[in-house]
Design an enzyme around this catalytic site. Sequence first.
Site, PDB file in Angstrom:
ATOM      1  N   TYR A 116       0.968  -1.266   0.092  1.00  0.00           N
ATOM      2  CA  TYR A 116      -0.074  -0.064   0.036  1.00  0.00           C
ATOM      3  C   TYR A 116       0.890   1.328  -0.080  1.00  0.00           C
ATOM      4  O   TYR A 116       0.269   2.230  -0.154  1.00  0.00           O
ATOM      5  CB  TYR A 116      -1.084   0.243   1.210  1.00  0.00           C
ATOM      6  CG  TYR A 116      -0.296  -0.203   2.464  1.00  0.00           C
ATOM      7  CD1 TYR A 116       0.416   0.999   2.895  1.00  0.00           C
ATOM      8  CD2 TYR A 116       0.121  -1.250   2.976  1.00  0.00           C
ATOM      9  CE1 TYR A 116       1.264   1.005   4.382  1.00  0.00           C
ATOM     10  CE2 TYR A 116       0.866  -1.485   4.165  1.00  0.00           C
ATOM     11  CZ  TYR A 116       1.274  -0.373   4.801  1.00  0.00           C
ATOM     12  OH  TYR A 116       2.319  -0.484   6.044  1.00  0.00           O
ATOM     13  N   GLY A 117       2.173   1.020   0.193  1.00  0.00           N
ATOM     14  CA  GLY A 117       2.990   2.079   0.192  1.00  0.00           C
ATOM     15  C   GLY A 117       4.271   2.472  -0.715  1.00  0.00           C
ATOM     16  O   GLY A 117       3.828   2.298  -2.094  1.00  0.00           O
ATOM     17  N   THR A 118       5.342   2.374  -0.285  1.00  0.00           N
ATOM     18  CA  THR A 118       6.379   2.761  -1.453  1.00  0.00           C
ATOM     19  C   THR A 118       6.730   1.520  -2.270  1.00  0.00           C
ATOM     20  O   THR A 118       7.612   1.703  -3.176  1.00  0.00           O
ATOM     21  CB  THR A 118       7.750   3.065  -0.584  1.00  0.00           C
ATOM     22  OG1 THR A 118       8.179   1.992   0.188  1.00  0.00           O
ATOM     23  CG2 THR A 118       7.478   4.413   0.317  1.00  0.00           C
ATOM     24  N   LEU A 119       6.036   0.399  -2.104  1.00  0.00           N
ATOM     25  CA  LEU A 119       6.389  -0.745  -2.888  1.00  0.00           C
ATOM     26  C   LEU A 119       5.507  -0.945  -3.943  1.00  0.00           C
ATOM     27  O   LEU A 119       5.548  -1.882  -4.955  1.00  0.00           O
ATOM     28  CB  LEU A 119       6.247  -2.134  -1.969  1.00  0.00           C
ATOM     29  CG  LEU A 119       7.662  -2.299  -1.098  1.00  0.00           C
ATOM     30  CD1 LEU A 119       7.230  -3.325  -0.032  1.00  0.00           C
ATOM     31  CD2 LEU A 119       8.813  -2.354  -1.828  1.00  0.00           C
ATOM     32  N   GLU A 157      11.117  -4.621   5.625  1.00  0.00           N
ATOM     33  CA  GLU A 157      10.135  -3.874   6.520  1.00  0.00           C
ATOM     34  C   GLU A 157      10.399  -4.019   7.945  1.00  0.00           C
ATOM     35  O   GLU A 157       9.502  -3.694   8.853  1.00  0.00           O
ATOM     36  CB  GLU A 157       8.611  -4.662   6.096  1.00  0.00           C
ATOM     37  CG  GLU A 157       8.293  -4.376   4.721  1.00  0.00           C
ATOM     38  CD  GLU A 157       7.761  -3.040   4.336  1.00  0.00           C
ATOM     39  OE1 GLU A 157       8.160  -2.102   4.964  1.00  0.00           O
ATOM     40  OE2 GLU A 157       7.178  -2.738   3.416  1.00  0.00           O
TER      41      GLU A 157
END
Length: 156
Positions: A7-10, A82
Amino acid sequence: MSRVFVYGTLKKGQPNYFRMFNSTNGKAEFLGSAFTSEKYPLVIAGKYNIPFLLNIPGQGHRVHGEIYKVDDKMLNFLDDFESVPTMYQRTLAKLEVKEWVGQTEGEETLSPGNITEAFVYSTTTYQPDWPSLPSYESYDSHGDHGLEYVTREARD
């Protein structure tokens, strides 16, 4: 093989997306887009403007992201990336499919609206003020929030 919800930087178009397809990290295959069945606070916090999904079900928004099928090597890489278990925890979350492109032989094909599960990286360890930060339903490192993500390479 495991499913992982990012849901983020990936996500595609975000600063760490390239890590999903670096073969030295393992294998990842895009299956589709989805959003969490439950609401969660997705906040941008810390001096590096990192997106965090706070494990506080029922607050925030239904968070939008992408589902990938990953091999064990990639799953281990993502756990390390992570900082599991100190920064994030990997738990199963229920997701509602928005779009499904995965057509792998022997795998289910899902339609928009179907519910599925995937691992998600969320945190139960956060600063006391984080739940009161602005919460987002979708993360973009260059969004109008003005909190540009600081890459790991730029932190050194």
